[in-house]
Design a protein around this motif. Structure first.
Motif, mmCIF file in Angstrom:
data_model
loop_
_atom_site.group_PDB
_atom_site.id
_atom_site.type_symbol
_atom_site.label_atom_id
_atom_site.label_comp_id
_atom_site.label_asym_id
_atom_site.label_seq_id
_atom_site.Cartn_x
_atom_site.Cartn_y
_atom_site.Cartn_z
ATOM 1 N N ILE A 149 0.690 -0.969 0.226
ATOM 2 C CA ILE A 149 -0.110 -0.234 0.247
ATOM 3 C C ILE A 149 0.620 1.389 -0.711
ATOM 4 C CG2 ILE A 149 -1.875 1.416 1.690
ATOM 5 C CD1 ILE A 149 -2.622 -1.503 2.322
ATOM 6 N N LYS A 150 2.429 1.505 1.224
ATOM 7 C CA LYS A 150 2.821 2.934 0.953
ATOM 8 C C LYS A 150 3.682 2.400 -0.312
ATOM 9 C CE LYS A 150 2.902 1.994 6.259
ATOM 10 N NZ LYS A 150 3.714 2.045 6.634
ATOM 11 N N LYS A 151 3.485 1.695 -1.136
ATOM 12 C CA LYS A 151 4.172 1.310 -2.765
ATOM 13 C C LYS A 151 6.107 1.318 -2.747
ATOM 14 C CE LYS A 151 0.676 2.510 -5.189
ATOM 15 N NZ LYS A 151 0.083 1.544 -5.604
ATOM 16 N N LYS A 152 6.920 0.644 -1.254
ATOM 17 C CA LYS A 152 7.636 -0.237 -0.628
ATOM 18 C C LYS A 152 8.324 -0.951 -1.311
ATOM 19 C CE LYS A 152 8.143 2.113 4.473
ATOM 20 N NZ LYS A 152 8.194 1.872 5.193
ATOM 21 N N LYS A 153 9.608 -1.245 -2.057
ATOM 22 C CA LYS A 153 9.856 -2.022 -2.936
ATOM 23 C C LYS A 153 11.504 -2.610 -1.852
ATOM 24 C CE LYS A 153 6.906 -1.683 -6.305
ATOM 25 N NZ LYS A 153 6.770 -2.696 -7.209
ATOM 26 N N TYR A 154 11.467 -3.915 -2.473
ATOM 27 C CA TYR A 154 13.256 -4.822 -1.589
ATOM 28 C C TYR A 154 13.737 -5.069 -2.348
ATOM 29 C CZ TYR A 154 10.075 -3.405 2.493
ATOM 30 O OH TYR A 154 9.375 -2.578 3.780
ATOM 31 N N ASP A 155 14.768 -5.179 -2.960
ATOM 32 C CA ASP A 155 15.569 -5.472 -3.963
ATOM 33 C C ASP A 155 16.108 -7.340 -3.338
ATOM 34 O OD1 ASP A 155 18.106 -4.359 -2.063
ATOM 35 O OD2 ASP A 155 18.199 -3.125 -4.175
ATOM 36 N N TRP A 156 15.797 -7.293 -2.016
ATOM 37 C CA TRP A 156 16.619 -8.126 -1.576
ATOM 38 C C TRP A 156 15.548 -8.778 -0.336
ATOM 39 C CZ3 TRP A 156 21.512 -10.623 1.240
ATOM 40 C CH2 TRP A 156 21.874 -12.070 0.953
ATOM 41 N N ALA A 185 11.489 -5.434 -5.682
ATOM 42 C CA ALA A 185 12.403 -4.535 -6.702
ATOM 43 C C ALA A 185 12.490 -5.061 -7.853
ATOM 44 C CB ALA A 185 13.173 -3.397 -5.937
ATOM 45 N N ASP A 186 12.382 -4.192 -9.124
ATOM 46 C CA ASP A 186 13.193 -4.517 -10.557
ATOM 47 C C ASP A 186 14.246 -5.055 -10.002
ATOM 48 O OD1 ASP A 186 12.761 -4.987 -13.067
ATOM 49 O OD2 ASP A 186 13.900 -3.608 -13.542
ATOM 50 N N GLY A 187 14.990 -6.605 -10.624
ATOM 51 C CA GLY A 187 16.201 -6.952 -10.667
ATOM 52 C C GLY A 187 16.794 -7.141 -9.581
ATOM 53 N N GLY A 188 15.708 -7.633 -8.087
ATOM 54 C CA GLY A 188 15.831 -8.266 -7.244
ATOM 55 C C GLY A 188 15.527 -9.677 -6.792
ATOM 56 N N VAL A 189 15.669 -9.928 -5.900
ATOM 57 C CA VAL A 189 15.186 -11.792 -5.194
ATOM 58 C C VAL A 189 15.066 -11.923 -4.190
ATOM 59 C CG1 VAL A 189 17.424 -11.615 -3.867
ATOM 60 C CG2 VAL A 189 17.122 -13.746 -5.542
ATOM 61 N N ILE A 228 15.638 -21.173 -2.128
ATOM 62 C CA ILE A 228 14.360 -21.394 -3.446
ATOM 63 C C ILE A 228 14.706 -19.812 -3.700
ATOM 64 C CG2 ILE A 228 12.709 -20.891 -4.208
ATOM 65 C CD1 ILE A 228 11.382 -22.486 -2.776
ATOM 66 N N LEU A 229 15.628 -19.089 -4.667
ATOM 67 C CA LEU A 229 15.544 -18.325 -5.391
ATOM 68 C C LEU A 229 14.707 -17.831 -6.319
ATOM 69 C CD1 LEU A 229 19.220 -18.010 -5.942
ATOM 70 C CD2 LEU A 229 18.285 -17.670 -3.368
ATOM 71 N N ALA A 230 14.265 -16.745 -6.286
ATOM 72 C CA ALA A 230 13.210 -16.851 -6.989
ATOM 73 C C ALA A 230 12.910 -15.205 -7.250
ATOM 74 C CB ALA A 230 11.387 -16.781 -7.175
ATOM 75 N N GLY A 231 11.915 -15.357 -8.421
ATOM 76 C CA GLY A 231 12.197 -13.293 -8.828
ATOM 77 C C GLY A 231 12.756 -12.306 -9.510
ATOM 78 N N PHE A 232 13.821 -13.140 -10.105
ATOM 79 C CA PHE A 232 14.717 -12.517 -10.564
ATOM 80 C C PHE A 232 15.007 -12.575 -12.180
ATOM 81 C CE2 PHE A 232 15.977 -17.090 -9.615
ATOM 82 C CZ PHE A 232 16.580 -17.077 -10.885
ATOM 83 N N LYS A 233 15.354 -11.403 -13.266
ATOM 84 C CA LYS A 233 15.070 -12.241 -14.158
ATOM 85 C C LYS A 233 16.165 -13.028 -14.796
ATOM 86 C CE LYS A 233 14.024 -6.865 -14.908
ATOM 87 N NZ LYS A 233 14.976 -5.339 -16.081
ATOM 88 N N ALA A 234 17.130 -12.967 -15.019
ATOM 89 C CA ALA A 234 17.541 -13.783 -15.276
ATOM 90 C C ALA A 234 18.451 -14.819 -14.781
ATOM 91 C CB ALA A 234 18.022 -13.145 -17.135
ATOM 92 N N MET A 235 19.132 -16.571 -14.759
ATOM 93 C CA MET A 235 19.840 -16.802 -14.921
ATOM 94 C C MET A 235 21.521 -16.510 -15.149
ATOM 95 S SD MET A 235 21.215 -20.062 -13.140
ATOM 96 C CE MET A 235 21.970 -20.893 -12.839
#
Length: 294
Positions: A149-156, A185-189, A228-235
């Motif tokens: 709701i607060k539009k927060k983003k985390y990259d890990w 976040a974009d590019g996060g995991v 489990i590592l998920a959500g990343f863009k590409a291996m």
């Protein structure tokens, strides 16, 4: 037969040497902190089991004790220089402390449902809190809903909640993972601590895949944990992995993390999907608790 007798005697001897230095009944569980020689451990004592949640070597607190904690740092092979880290499930605060040392400029927020666990982490496990490292006493799912709701983003985002028997059911569903994806976040995991020995293994895998697509399993042969590592863009390419391993190796050595070995434990599900295509996905309506007895 002799080796089993010796093993039993060893376990009994170790248990006998453990000295309980703190014990309390919290809102959620019995909490024990005990020491065996140089090892101090936080344990949850439930009706079905007693499990160690976090341990530290008193004379070498930088050195990580648990295999799964070390495997979590495979995250840094698929995302670099995290700036905003979210950890669901505190334990003794080990992961938070190490990440803060590695990335002192990063903001780290820890979410723990049990206030007693937070107090124990502060009093017995040198949990670091400052302007960069903060914590909330809250259910992890509620926290993530409000963060969205607060539009927060985390990259890990590290999912490490455990109730003493298994991962809480409401933190294992498709709906929850979609909420997690919404604050990634974009590019996060997303790094999730779970189990390779669980009867829910296939269901968990199918559920992660339904939300994040192909992911990475990080696990050692004959060990019960997997990350489990998920959500990343590409291996990452082999060249990228080698470069990151080379850069991280010296930094992680003091924590007894062999990132080169860990890189070899990574299996990409695009190359090796090890669950049936018709595996039922876990949802808020379908989360079979009877399978948790593994």
């Amino acid at each position: 037969m002799l080796k089993y007798v010796l093993l039993a005697l060893s376990v009994f001897s170790g248990a006998a040497l453990a000295n309980v230095i703190h014990e309390e009944r919290s809102l959620y569980r019995n909490i024990i902190v005990d020491e065996t020689r140089d090892l101090r451990c936080l344990k949850f004592n439930t009706k079905s089991s007693q499990t160690s949640q976090s341990c530290m070597y008193k004379n070498d607190p930088d050195k990580l004790v648990f295999n799964y904690t070390k495997l979590t740092f495979a995250s840094l092979l698929v995302t670099e220089n995290p700036k905003n880290v979210l950890i669901i499930g505190l334990g003794g605060g080990t992961l938070s402390n190490v990440i803060h040392e590695l990335y002192p400029a990063a903001k780290i927020h820890n979410v723990e449902i049990d206030p007693a666990v937070l107090s124990v982490a502060r009093d017995y496990f040198s949990f670091i809190e400052n302007d960069k490292v903060t914590s909330s006493v809250q259910d992890g799912r509620i926290f993530i809903k409000r963060a969205a709701i607060k539009k927060k983003k985390y990259d890990w985002i590290i999912l490490d909640a455990f109730n003493g028997d298994y991962i809480p059911e409401h933190l294992l569903t498709k709906e929850f993972f979609e909420e997690v994806k919404g604050v990634l976040a974009d590019g996060g995991v997303v790094a999730a601590n779970t189990f390779s020995s669980s009867k829910l293994y296939e269901h968990e895998s199918a559920t992660y895949h339904s939300v994040f697509g192909d992911f990475i399993n990080v696990s050692r042969a004959n060990r019960s944990n997997r990350i489990i590592l998920a959500g990343f863009k590409a291996m990452p390419t082999k060249a990228q992995l080698n470069e990151r391993v080379k850069a991280l190796g010296p930094k992680l050595k003091k924590y007894d993390v062999d990132i080169n070995a860990i890189s070899n434990y990574m299996q990409y599900t695009k190359d090796e999907q090890d669950w049936p295509k018709n595996t039922k996905i876990l949802t808020d309506q379908y989360s079979p608790a009877n399978l948790l007895n593994f």
